[in-house]
Design a protein around this motif. Structure first.
Motif, PDB file in Angstrom:
ATOM      1  N   ASP A  28       0.619  -1.178   0.119  1.00 26.79           N
ATOM      2  CA  ASP A  28      -0.068  -0.106  -0.073  1.00 26.79           C
ATOM      3  C   ASP A  28       0.917   1.354  -0.031  1.00 26.79           C
ATOM      4  OD1 ASP A  28      -2.359   1.257  -0.061  1.00 26.79           O
ATOM      5  OD2 ASP A  28      -2.788   1.321   1.974  1.00 26.79           O
TER       6      ASP A  28
ATOM      7  N   PRO B 153      -3.808  -5.678  -2.544  1.00 32.10           N
ATOM      8  CA  PRO B 153      -4.191  -6.865  -3.658  1.00 32.10           C
ATOM      9  C   PRO B 153      -5.364  -7.694  -2.992  1.00 32.10           C
ATOM     10  CG  PRO B 153      -1.727  -6.396  -3.007  1.00 32.10           C
ATOM     11  CD  PRO B 153      -2.523  -5.834  -1.963  1.00 32.10           C
ATOM     12  N   ASN B 154      -6.331  -8.080  -4.041  1.00 29.14           N
ATOM     13  CA  ASN B 154      -7.008  -9.289  -3.620  1.00 29.14           C
ATOM     14  C   ASN B 154      -6.443 -10.585  -3.460  1.00 29.14           C
ATOM     15  OD1 ASN B 154      -9.327  -7.328  -3.965  1.00 29.14           O
ATOM     16  ND2 ASN B 154      -9.356  -7.674  -6.211  1.00 29.14           N
ATOM     17  N   LYS B 155      -5.302 -10.515  -4.037  1.00 29.12           N
ATOM     18  CA  LYS B 155      -4.621 -11.916  -3.803  1.00 29.12           C
ATOM     19  C   LYS B 155      -4.228 -12.212  -2.444  1.00 29.12           C
ATOM     20  CE  LYS B 155      -2.746 -12.461  -8.479  1.00 29.12           C
ATOM     21  NZ  LYS B 155      -1.526 -12.562  -9.281  1.00 29.12           N
TER      22      LYS B 155
ATOM     23  N   ILE C 152      -5.973 -10.247   0.390  1.00 32.80           N
ATOM     24  CA  ILE C 152      -7.240  -9.852   1.014  1.00 32.80           C
ATOM     25  C   ILE C 152      -8.127 -11.184   0.895  1.00 32.80           C
ATOM     26  CG2 ILE C 152      -9.278  -8.397   1.181  1.00 32.80           C
ATOM     27  CD1 ILE C 152      -7.117  -6.870   2.126  1.00 32.80           C
ATOM     28  N   TYR C 153      -8.610 -11.672  -0.072  1.00 32.53           N
ATOM     29  CA  TYR C 153      -9.635 -12.761  -0.240  1.00 32.53           C
ATOM     30  C   TYR C 153      -9.199 -13.865   0.424  1.00 32.53           C
ATOM     31  CZ  TYR C 153     -12.072  -9.570  -3.490  1.00 32.53           C
ATOM     32  OH  TYR C 153     -12.990  -8.587  -4.200  1.00 32.53           O
TER      33      TYR C 153
ATOM     34  N   SER D  13     -16.809  -4.412   6.035  1.00 33.96           N
ATOM     35  CA  SER D  13     -16.823  -4.273   4.421  1.00 33.96           C
ATOM     36  C   SER D  13     -17.952  -3.150   4.327  1.00 33.96           C
ATOM     37  CB  SER D  13     -16.827  -5.353   3.616  1.00 33.96           C
ATOM     38  OG  SER D  13     -15.742  -6.166   3.479  1.00 33.96           O
TER      39      SER D  13
ATOM     40  N   GLY E  58      -9.837  -1.230  -1.640  1.00 34.30           N
ATOM     41  CA  GLY E  58      -8.982  -2.021  -0.861  1.00 34.30           C
ATOM     42  C   GLY E  58      -9.065  -1.928   0.482  1.00 34.30           C
TER      43      GLY E  58
ATOM     44  N   LYS F 101     -12.366  -3.543   1.521  1.00 34.41           N
ATOM     45  CA  LYS F 101     -12.255  -4.957   1.805  1.00 34.41           C
ATOM     46  C   LYS F 101     -11.483  -5.656   2.943  1.00 34.41           C
ATOM     47  CE  LYS F 101     -11.475  -5.166  -2.678  1.00 34.41           C
ATOM     48  NZ  LYS F 101     -11.040  -5.419  -4.210  1.00 34.41           N
ATOM     49  N   TYR F 102     -10.301  -4.703   3.293  1.00 39.50           N
ATOM     50  CA  TYR F 102      -9.253  -5.103   4.110  1.00 39.50           C
ATOM     51  C   TYR F 102      -9.979  -5.005   5.374  1.00 39.50           C
ATOM     52  CZ  TYR F 102      -5.141  -5.122   6.811  1.00 39.50           C
ATOM     53  OH  TYR F 102      -3.876  -5.358   7.687  1.00 39.50           O
TER      54      TYR F 102
ATOM     55  N   PHE G  51     -11.661  -8.084   6.068  1.00 38.23           N
ATOM     56  CA  PHE G  51     -10.849  -9.117   6.420  1.00 38.23           C
ATOM     57  C   PHE G  51     -10.807  -9.010   7.960  1.00 38.23           C
ATOM     58  CE2 PHE G  51      -6.810 -11.243   6.321  1.00 38.23           C
ATOM     59  CZ  PHE G  51      -6.024 -10.737   7.313  1.00 38.23           C
TER      60      PHE G  51
END
Length: 287
Positions: free
Chosen positions: A150, A157-159, A161-162, A191, A213, A216-217, A220
């Protein structure tokens, strides 16, 4: 022969620290490769400048930086000091988190074959002792690469986060204080709540103030800390971010409108909540 607890703590401390700096070395790889869409498994570590494979001794955490004189042995590219700093920071924080939640005795209780010393009366192994430990480690080991990325690229990145949300949800299923339902509520609160705030800000100011981002974080973070963790993480991250933003605006002479990445503040606040959440909540509600 009696076991010296001090010696046991030192032995475990050394092992945990070495484990931590090794993880830190891997996190450096993750932070470098994920934004460039390079596999974190292959190829072997290489120089960012000349792309030549680095020698084995250069891969030793912290020590490798010293042995190479902070340079690539092929092109003399200067290796950033951030690499050993990240390794040391990860090692120190891993060590701190271990002794915050566990003791060598807790670990030995997980392996009955080692419990042959009559000096101690070992109780039953309790998996619940390890859940807060895993939660804090998961936040730490994902927060470090996310913060680095960041700061450098202004993305989360979603890679990371998800998978972080999925694994966080699974960890929470074993957390009797949260459970799968609490984790799910935390994801929605994190979220959904920040998305709502982002849209309100966008309507009032006519520009985007919070990236997706970050939205979504926070989901998480909610997966492992629940809705209360989301609220306090956002609260403390906002305060720290505001202070740093003001100071940076003054130092850089760019004014208060200076945009700074919010991910590192979310990561540090979430780590603080996961490590000292009970004490923080007790202090707040007591006063």
């Amino acid at each position: 022969m009696p076991i010296d607890l001090s010696t046991l703590n030192i032995i475990f401390g050394i092992f945990v620290f070495l484990f931590g700096i090794s993880i830190g070395s891997f996190l450096n790889v993750v932070a470098y490769r994920i934004p460039l869409n390079i596999s974190i498994v292959r190829p072997r570590s290489f120089c960012p400048n000349c792309k030549k494979t680095v020698p084995n001794y250069a891969l030793i955490p912290v020590i490798g930086y010293i042995l190479t004189h902070a340079k690539c042995n092929k092109c003399n590219y200067k290796i950033p000091i951030t690499y050993p700093i990240v390794e040391l920071l990860t090692g120190i924080l891993t060590l701190f988190i271990f002794f915050r939640f566990l003791t060598p005795i807790n670990v030995l209780e997980a392996f009955p074959a080692f419990l042959t010393v009559e000096t101690f009366q070992y109780g039953k192994f309790h998996f619940n002792n390890f859940v807060p430990f895993f939660v804090s480690l998961w936040i730490l080991y994902t927060g470090i690469p996310l913060s680095i990325i960041d700061l450098k690229y202004r993305i989360l990145p979603n890679k990371i986060i998800y998978p972080g949300i999925i694994i966080g949800f699974l960890i929470s299923c074993f957390n009797h204080n949260l459970g799968w339902s609490g984790s799910l509520i935390g994801i929605i609160t994190g979220s959904g709540g920040l998305f709502f705030i982002a849209k309100i800000y966008e309507l009032l100011r006519g520009k985007q103030g919070i990236g997706m981002g970050d939205v979504k974080y926070l989901g998480f973070i909610g997966a492992v800390l629940g809705w209360k963790g989301v609220v306090f993480t956002l609260f403390y991250a906002s305060i720290i971010g505001a202070i740093i933003g003001i100071l940076w605006g003054i130092i850089s002479k760019k004014g208060l409108a200076t945009a700074i990445p919010f991910g590192p503040f979310l990561a540090s606040a979430a780590l603080a909540i996961s490590t000292y959440g009970d004490e923080i909540l007790a202090f707040i509600f007591k006063n």
